[in-house]
Scaffold this motif. Structure first.
Motif, PDB file in Angstrom:
ATOM      1  N   THR A  46       0.846  -1.188   0.000  1.00  0.00           N
ATOM      2  CA  THR A  46       0.000   0.000   0.000  1.00  0.00           C
ATOM      3  C   THR A  46       0.884   1.243   0.000  1.00  0.00           C
ATOM      4  O   THR A  46       2.106   1.129  -0.115  1.00  0.00           O
ATOM      5  CB  THR A  46      -1.011  -0.010   1.171  1.00  0.00           C
ATOM      6  N   THR A  91      -2.859   5.490   6.158  1.00  0.00           N
ATOM      7  CA  THR A  91      -3.134   4.290   5.369  1.00  0.00           C
ATOM      8  C   THR A  91      -2.337   3.119   5.943  1.00  0.00           C
ATOM      9  O   THR A  91      -2.869   2.041   6.178  1.00  0.00           O
ATOM     10  CB  THR A  91      -2.724   4.514   3.894  1.00  0.00           C
ATOM     11  N   THR A 135      -3.633   1.916   9.364  1.00  0.00           N
ATOM     12  CA  THR A 135      -4.913   1.229   9.273  1.00  0.00           C
ATOM     13  C   THR A 135      -4.738  -0.160   8.684  1.00  0.00           C
ATOM     14  O   THR A 135      -5.240  -1.149   9.213  1.00  0.00           O
ATOM     15  CB  THR A 135      -5.866   2.063   8.390  1.00  0.00           C
ATOM     16  N   VAL A 136      -4.007  -0.215   7.569  1.00  0.00           N
ATOM     17  CA  VAL A 136      -3.807  -1.512   6.923  1.00  0.00           C
ATOM     18  C   VAL A 136      -3.051  -2.453   7.861  1.00  0.00           C
ATOM     19  O   VAL A 136      -3.414  -3.609   8.038  1.00  0.00           O
ATOM     20  CB  VAL A 136      -3.045  -1.328   5.579  1.00  0.00           C
ATOM     21  N   ASP A 156      -5.262  -3.765  10.572  1.00  0.00           N
ATOM     22  CA  ASP A 156      -6.226  -4.754  10.089  1.00  0.00           C
ATOM     23  C   ASP A 156      -5.567  -6.079   9.738  1.00  0.00           C
ATOM     24  O   ASP A 156      -6.161  -7.136   9.912  1.00  0.00           O
ATOM     25  CB  ASP A 156      -7.021  -4.187   8.911  1.00  0.00           C
ATOM     26  N   PRO A 182      -4.313  -3.628  -3.523  1.00  0.00           N
ATOM     27  CA  PRO A 182      -5.469  -2.952  -2.910  1.00  0.00           C
ATOM     28  C   PRO A 182      -6.644  -2.899  -3.894  1.00  0.00           C
ATOM     29  O   PRO A 182      -6.451  -2.606  -5.077  1.00  0.00           O
ATOM     30  CB  PRO A 182      -4.945  -1.539  -2.637  1.00  0.00           C
ATOM     31  N   ASP A 241     -12.026  -1.900   1.166  1.00  0.00           N
ATOM     32  CA  ASP A 241     -12.019  -1.342   2.501  1.00  0.00           C
ATOM     33  C   ASP A 241     -11.068  -2.162   3.358  1.00  0.00           C
ATOM     34  O   ASP A 241     -11.135  -3.392   3.368  1.00  0.00           O
ATOM     35  CB  ASP A 241     -13.444  -1.428   3.076  1.00  0.00           C
ATOM     36  N   SER A 242     -10.187  -1.464   4.041  1.00  0.00           N
ATOM     37  CA  SER A 242      -9.187  -2.144   4.843  1.00  0.00           C
ATOM     38  C   SER A 242      -9.821  -3.022   5.929  1.00  0.00           C
ATOM     39  O   SER A 242      -9.271  -4.048   6.309  1.00  0.00           O
ATOM     40  CB  SER A 242      -8.254  -1.081   5.430  1.00  0.00           C
ATOM     41  N   ILE A 271      -9.954  -6.712   5.341  1.00  0.00           N
ATOM     42  CA  ILE A 271      -8.713  -7.460   5.121  1.00  0.00           C
ATOM     43  C   ILE A 271      -8.679  -8.805   5.866  1.00  0.00           C
ATOM     44  O   ILE A 271      -8.353  -9.827   5.268  1.00  0.00           O
ATOM     45  CB  ILE A 271      -7.468  -6.590   5.472  1.00  0.00           C
TER      46      ILE A 271
END
Lengths: 438, 309, 724
Positions: free
Chosen positions: A333, A339, A342-343, A346, A400, A424-425, A428
């Motif tokens: 990502t 970002t 968050t990723v 998750d 992504p 949407d993360s 995941i």
């Protein structure tokens, strides 16, 4: 702060380049942004220099302790402009400790050190306390400390003689003498002057601080750090707010100095440090700090002192999450920190180990970066190449969902099958479970 | 000695007051920046809501262990929060999602009713996050609890009318959510007002990012909202709700992989407490908390900050 | 309606009352209408009293399956239980309506409404099971919140009747396709049924009865407010405020109007319904519209009541998303292309009269791409016609500019340029997937309604590939372009009273505020005065707010007291002044997304311009990046300013400092990009050779070099007063 033009007016306008800038105008711009100081200009007239120095000095004076600047702040709220010098954290060590014990203590303090997303979070200073009450012991322990601790040192004592002895012993290290008050001020100023180091004032409150700093100013001494004598969270917040507002808004010099807190140890000490970090503290001295307290506190400091106008970025790199192996999925990502966080969070939730490749998109989020042409298959492939992730794992490469469009091209370049991930993360974990069949 | 200049701000605006639950709890009302007694005579403590789930499926064990087994019954769990001193309960109805059990709306409504009756505290109701699933649940809950003004969380710009309608129909409160953007928060308040939601039925959620997860953005957005509100921007004077439980999603906060980071129970507690302190110092009027320790610390700190200890 | 049928359904109502109340009064003027409304109302009240007197005084008047007694009485008067004898006293207590002004009409309407409801409830007493008319509470509740959260956009009440079964059928299809609730009265229920449109409680399409049954449409409406609005019975103010917002009801009335209808129409207006009638009646904006075409009545009502019909998601054979915007269709991948100087091609958006636009209609004139061989070049015209009550010609170009991104969002479809020098390509893959040129029309309608639905209520698109038709329609497009150019030329700062703010960037540059004037585009280059104006029209509380210029303080500097006041307000008092045309005195702040930076030169005589794409050194000793870092964040930095590219060639370009004559240097590619316009400006100011005196990086990137060059060429800035 004066504008670049106001600085420019006072400069010689000869474009001599001796300041390191190609033009006086460029130098003026740096001055107005506090990225340079006037003494870099060898040709400026002395009266102009004084005017400039006066005008360009930040409302909160910059005071150097060791090799670290404290203060230098220019605003009240971080959304106006980046806060300049992050709060420093110091832990105490007693001068009564044996050499071994001191070493152990210093090692502990040094161990409060965390490498986070390419940034180092660490304790900044050791505060040596004159528990022995003896000037000689204090001086020799200071020297001993200086031998095993390379960063900032605070010398805590109310005894001017001890202060002077210790400070002089480690003169080159520019320690902060902490312990001047109304009763010992003149002698302490003398000690600080003798050792050429800054002085920390123990004030009863902000009014007392004004009285003390004015005495210091009268004595021609301005390298001060103020402890406003707050005994609880409310006083910490309110007194430090008053001082900062007075300095920034009214250019009120007697309170225009970095602020410090002497906290003890335990929960309450940390809470005070949190309030002080949020609201204008430049130095917090702890008697103790546990790792589980230090990491969140240091993280807070990092958060508060980031530049609010630049999206924080993480370094382009390969981030292994949860010990991935040669079959773990490869995800990627952008390097916009939100970002990334968050990723990452998750992925962590899924409990499935993943190789997360961060691609430098100059801090833009996935869709913005894609439409700005900064998140292209070529760039991703380059990042893969650089980290060698494709040879680390033969697991699925997950793109992504928002940039599905480039999956074909990426597949072509890297010669590996690319699986389309989620938009949407949040989804995941579910997706990872299905991809890995877990 | 020179006198210190008067630095107190005299604002023309104030944060709205919103009565919650049975009207005995009020959020908002501030007339100055948080906790500054020299400019803000309203010393109301931010309200602290303890979080309760309708299922423990997916709830972190680290947090669960802090509740003495009482988390196994949501009503007991809520009562424990009341004993700790929470002002409110935040009930998360996530088992309504078919993949997590698919609890029917009536059952969820009955649960919220039981919690409300048992605790007598104001209740924040939050859903599973999928509006299509949540709306029937919110509707049932809103109709089941008529003797307490609930807080229904949350409506965003893309989909707020349904939730706003549920709130209007039953005189409950709707939370307008915006993603870390002052203008969006304002826009959300305008949209809700235009739709017909009364200001006394609104709260704003600017997204409290946890420590290390973008807390800095939230902190500044909240300060800006608060300043603009105090300067007189009426569309930002809606009391602010900050959910601090995101702290428990941060790897550094809860990880037990690296012993040098110290006990994760204490670390997670600090993580949430610091997140919450940043929230209240930047303007939160209500905070939602997961850990009992962090909530307890926050209560003490807030009381002290407003000069009540 | 056939009075025999009414008499059959209302056995206890004397025939002469029916005749009197339903007698056609069509063709009345306002005064006449008020008189008929009063007559209808008085008679209905009298009739209701007689009917109450004829039954047991203790009889409770209500309807089947309702908790609201007589719903309109409950809602507006706060009375939830009423017996027949209460009703007589109640009716006696009603104020006597006059018939001279509109307010009288409302009194008459309200009285008639109560009377009608009482008559209806009495009729129900002996009615057989299943009598049509009153819609029970449970049906309303089953509609649920979607009825008020705008998932269901509104309700249409049909009054009167329409003989043409085909028209009736199309009306039904129209409102049902829009997801609206239907309430049919008079002859309509039978006519809808006859035309094959099914009514029923499960179909959101209800038969509310005839005669006084019309009131059932009203009590349906008002119960929605009580149920979903949490309005207390009797809270007239709250009820009024709620009904003003929702449910959104329109009344479509066709055929003759009787006295009772006239009175109840006022009751409907009291509930904020909008009436569209086929009768010749005086129009009342926002309340009563005349429309002779039955097929257009629903659309007119929707516009009148401000109902927003949700767009169905766009259906295309290819993917459609912003992420395809940057995708390029290369020549070898192209199935068909148009424009790009290979064929005649133009695109235009025109605002039209209400009657000239059929919403959602896409027309293709000529062949579509499946009738063209691969690799074809076709002529193309894309014509979008719009109507909206608040649409202004000024906004045409703003809407038209969205063609570009709208078309590009489709996978494998590429668009560039504008007006009559556009260029469109469709890829082989997308052609194979089934994409057709006609789909472009669908896309344009969809996107324009989606983004500008607040100003355009009707959009139709015509896609033309037929060469003759393209030529035939071309003059109209050309006329529009010319008119717009003329308008743009005439659109100067002195001719407008308002500028606009733009605070879009405040999310990351909270201290910055843009002021956008006709002659000064926003510094991002993306928002001009018209865009800002459109922005305000679309979202009156959004980031673009009008700024009343106010009194001029300093004309050459572009300082107005109104602008200053706005700047003060938007920056929370941090900035006191802003001069629109000055670089040195209170210049505009910068957010960070400027296209170009203007910077004073080190000799203080001139300025250099540098754009974002130029990464080299400039003669002021700073690169774009370091300049940008120093001037962003909303501070006023005299001597340095971020601007939009188009401002360079504005007559107001740093007018206070002498305008373009100050420009001494700019990167070569920027000079080329603004070249034609800039040359023109040089001539306009009588310095045709100025253009060549502007240096670029191939001449020098140093301060000394620039000063030497300026001296060498005799740059006009050297003879001007120093900037400081």
């Amino acid at each position: 702060m004066p504008t670049a033009i106001e600085f420019f007016k006072l400069l010689p306008k000869t474009n001599c380049k001796e300041c390191g800038q190609p033009t006086c105008l460029a130098f003026a711009m740096l001055l107005s942004n506090q990225k340079a100081t006037i003494d870099l200009c060898p040709h400026v007239a002395s009266d102009a220099k004084e005017t400039l120095e006066e005008a360009s000095a930040p409302p909160v004076r910059t005071v150097k302790v060791g090799d670290k600047d404290l203060g230098g702040e220019t605003v009240l709220y971080r959304h106006e402009r980046r806060f300049v010098n992050p709060t420093a954290y110091a832990l105490t060590a007693s001068d009564t400790l044996s050499s071994d014990a001191l070493k152990e203590r210093v090692d502990y303090i040094a161990s409060l050190r965390y490498d986070r997303v390419g940034m180092m979070f660490e304790a900044d200073m050791v505060c040596l306390r004159n528990n022995s009450g003896d000037a000689g012991t204090f001086a020799s322990k200071a020297a001993e400390l200086a031998g095993i601790w390379s960063k900032g040192i605070v010398l805590e004592t109310r005894d001017p003689a001890a202060a002077e002895a210790a400070a002089t012993a480690i003169k080159g290290r520019r320690p902060l003498i902490y312990g001047a008050d109304a009763s010992n001020l003149d002698a302490m100023i003398g000690a600080a002057k003798a050792a050429g180091c800054p002085l920390g004032l123990v004030c009863a409150d902000e009014k007392d601080a004004v009285a003390l700093t004015e005495r210091c100013a009268a004595a021609g001494f301005k390298d001060l750090v103020l402890d406003l004598g707050a005994s609880n969270l409310k006083e910490t917040l309110e007194r430090q707010t008053v001082a900062r507002r007075a300095a920034v808004r009214s250019r009120f010099k007697p309170l225009g100095y970095p602020l410090m807190n002497r906290v003890g140890s335990g929960e309450y000490a940390v809470a005070t440090a949190v309030v002080s970090t949020l609201k204008y503290g430049s130095l917090v001295v702890f008697d103790d700090l546990k790792s589980y307290e230090a990491l969140p506190l240091f993280t807070l400091r990092q958060n508060i002192y980031t530049d609010p106008q630049v999206p924080i970025q993480v370094k382009q790199d390969l981030y292994p999450i949860g010990d991935p192996d040669e079959h773990s999925p490869i995800m990627f990502t952008t390097n916009f920190s939100l970002t990334y966080f968050t990723v990452r969070a998750d992925i962590e939730k899924s409990k499935i180990p993943v190789w997360l490749q961060i691609v430098n998109t100059e801090g833009l989020s996935v869709l913005t970066a894609y439409s700005a042409g900064k998140f292209e298959p070529e760039r991703v492939a380059e990042a893969f190449e650089e980290s060698g992730v494709l040879s680390k794992s033969d697991g699925p490469v997950i793109i992504p969902g928002l940039v599905t469009r480039m999956s074909g091209k990426l597949q072509e370049i890297i010669g590996r099958k690319v699986i389309v991930g989620t938009n949407d993360s949040r989804d995941i974990p579910k997706h990872l479970r299905s991809v890995t069949g877990q | 000695m020179t006198d210190i200049p008067d630095v107190a701000d005299r604002f023309s605006g104030a944060i709205d007051e919103v009565a919650l639950g049975k009207g005995d709890y009020v959020a908002g009302g501030a007339k100055g920046m948080p906790f500054l007694s020299f400019e803000n005579p309203v010393k109301r403590r931010p309200l602290i809501a303890g979080e309760v789930f309708d299922t423990l499926d997916g709830y972190p064990q680290l947090a669960a262990d802090m509740f003495d087994g009482r988390q196994k019954d949501p009503v007991e769990w809520a009562l424990m929060w009341k004993e700790i001193g929470a002002d409110m309960i935040c009930v998360r109805l996530v088992s309504t999602d078919p993949s997590r059990g698919g609890t029917p709306p009536e059952e969820s409504a009955a649960l919220v009713k039981r919690i409300s009756d048992a605790t007598k505290l104001p209740i924040i109701v939050s859903g599973c996050g999928v509006m299509d699933l949540d709306i029937p649940v919110f509707t049932a809950v809103a109709e089941a609890v008529r003797d307490s003004r609930l807080i229904l969380s949350k409506a965003d710009e893309d989909d707020y009318k349904r939730l706003a309608s549920v709130a209007i129909a039953n005189d409950h409160i709707v939370v307008g959510f915006a993603n870390l953007d002052v203008n969006l928060s304002k826009q959300m308040n305008i949209l809700l007002t235009d739709f017909g939601v009364d200001r006394r039925n609104m709260l704003t959620d600017p997204l409290m990012a946890a420590l290390g997860m973008g807390l800095d953005y939230s902190y500044s957005v909240q300060e800006r909202i608060r300043i603009a509100a105090l300067m007189g921007d009426s569309m930002l004077q809606i009391p602010m709700l900050c959910d601090c439980t995101g702290a428990w999603d941060v790897g550094d906060a809860v990880s037990d992989e690296d012993p040098s980071l110290g006990d994760p129970r204490f670390r997670a507690t600090w993580w949430e407490a610091i997140t919450a302190l940043a929230a209240v110092i930047s303007g939160a009027d209500i905070v939602v908390m997961r850990g009992p320790g962090a909530a307890d610390m926050l209560m003490g700190y807030c009381d002290e900050l407003r000069g009540e200890i | 309606m056939d009075t025999d049928k009414i008499a059959e359904l209302y056995p206890s109502v004397p025939r002469e009352d029916i005749d009197y109340l339903t007698e056609s009064v069509t063709g009345a003027d306002v005064a006449g209408l008020l008189r008929f409304a009063k007559e209808g109302s008085d008679r209905a009240v009298d009739l209701a009293k007689r009917m109450c007197a004829a039954i047991d005084g203790g009889t409770v008047l209500t309807f089947p399956e309702t908790g609201y007694g007589l719903p309109t009485v409950c809602a507006w008067k706060g009375i939830d239980t009423m017996t027949a004898s209460d009703a007589i006293a109640f009716l006696d207590s009603l104020p006597e309506p006059g018939c001279s002004e509109l307010a009288d009409g409302f009194v008459a309407g309200e009285n008639a409404m109560y009377a009608a409801e009482i008559i209806e409830s009495i009729t129900y007493l002996d009615a057989p099971e299943g009598r049509a008319g009153f819609v029970p509470d449970r049906v309303l509740r089953a509609l649920g919140l979607p009825f008020v959260d705008e998932t269901i956009p509104g309700a249409v009440a049909f009054l009167g009747g329409l003989e043409d079964p085909d028209a009736v059928k199309r009306m039904a299809r129209d409102f049902q396709g829009k997801g609206m609730v239907g309430l049919a009265s008079g002859d309509y229920p039978a006519q809808f049924a006859g035309a094959g449109a099914k009514l029923g409680l499960d179909r959101m399409f209800y038969d509310v009865g005839c005669f006084t049954g019309t009131v059932n449409a009203i009590n349906f409406d008002v119960r929605a407010a009580l149920t979903f609005g949490n309005i207390s019975p009797g809270d007239r103010e709250g009820l009024d405020a709620y009904l003003k917002k929702r449910p959104k009801v329109i009344i479509v009335q066709t055929g003759p109007i009787g006295r009772l209808d006239a009175a109840l129409a006022f009751a409907a207006l009291m509930h904020h319904a909008s009436i569209v009638t086929g009768c010749d009646l005086p129009e009342v904006p926002g309340a009563l519209r005349v429309c002779k075409d039955p097929l257009d009545m629903i659309q007119v009502g929707i516009e009148e009541r401000g109902i927003v019909v949700k767009l169905q998601p766009i259906e295309l054979p290819v993917a459609y998303a912003p992420s395809f915007e940057g995708e390029v269709v290369r020549k070898p991948d192209t199935y068909v292309e148009a424009g790009g100087n290979r064929s005649v091609s133009y695109e235009v958006l025109l605002s039209k009269k209400e009657s000239e636009v059929e919403d959602g209609k896409v027309t293709l004139i000529g062949k579509d791409l499946d009738e063209m061989p691969e690799g074809s070049v076709t002529p193309l015209a894309l014509i979008v016609e719009v109507y909206g009550p608040t649409m202004q010609e000024d906004l045409e170009s703003v809407l038209e500019r969205r063609f570009h991104s709208s078309i590009n969002f489709a996978e494998g479809v590429w668009h560039t340029g504008q007006r009559d020098n556009n260029w469109v390509r469709v890829s082989k893959t997308s052609a194979a997937a089934g994409f057709r040129l006609k789909d472009i029309g669908t896309i344009l309608i969809h996107k324009i309604k989606e983004e500008f639905g607040k100003v355009v209520t009707r959009v139709q698109a015509t896609v033309i590939t037929d060469p003759e038709e393209i030529e035939r329609r071309r003059p109209e497009a050309q006329k529009a372009y010319d008119a717009r150019d003329e308008r743009m030329r005439g659109l100067v700062d002195d001719k407008v009273d308002v500028f606009y703010t733009c605070s879009m960037c405040q999310s990351f540059a909270p201290e910055h505020i843009c002021i956008i004037a006709p002659e000064r585009i926003g510094l991002c280059g993306a928002i001009n005065w018209l865009d800002a104006k459109a922005g305000f029209e679309l979202d009156p509380r959004g980031p673009n707010q009008p700024v009343d210029k106010g009194a001029v303080i300093d004309a050459p500097k572009g300082e107005w007291d109104g602008v200053n006041a706005s700047v003060r307000k938007e920056t929370m008092g941090r900035l006191e002044r802003m001069c629109m045309y000055s670089l040195m005195d209170a210049p505009m702040t910068s957010c960070g997304c400027f296209e170009v930076i203007v910077a004073m030169t080190v000799d203080m005589q001139a300025v250099v311009l540098v754009d974002r794409e130029f990464t080299g050194m400039t003669p002021v000793g700073m690169k774009f990046s370091s300049l940008a870092g120093s001037i962003g964040g909303g501070r006023q930095t005299p001597g340095f300013m971020g601007i939009g590219k188009r401002y360079i060639t504005s007559k107001r370009f740093i007018e206070a400092e002498g305008g373009i004559a100050r420009i001494a240097w700019m990167p070569r590619h920027l000079k080329e990009a603004v070249g034609p316009e800039l040359k023109k400006r040089c001539e306009e100011i009588g310095m045709p050779d100025l253009f060549d005196k502007i240096a670029d990086e191939t001449v020098t990137d140093e301060a000394e070099g620039l000063m030497a060059y300026m001296a060498e060429v005799g740059h006009p800035a050297l003879t001007m007063d120093p900037l400081l």
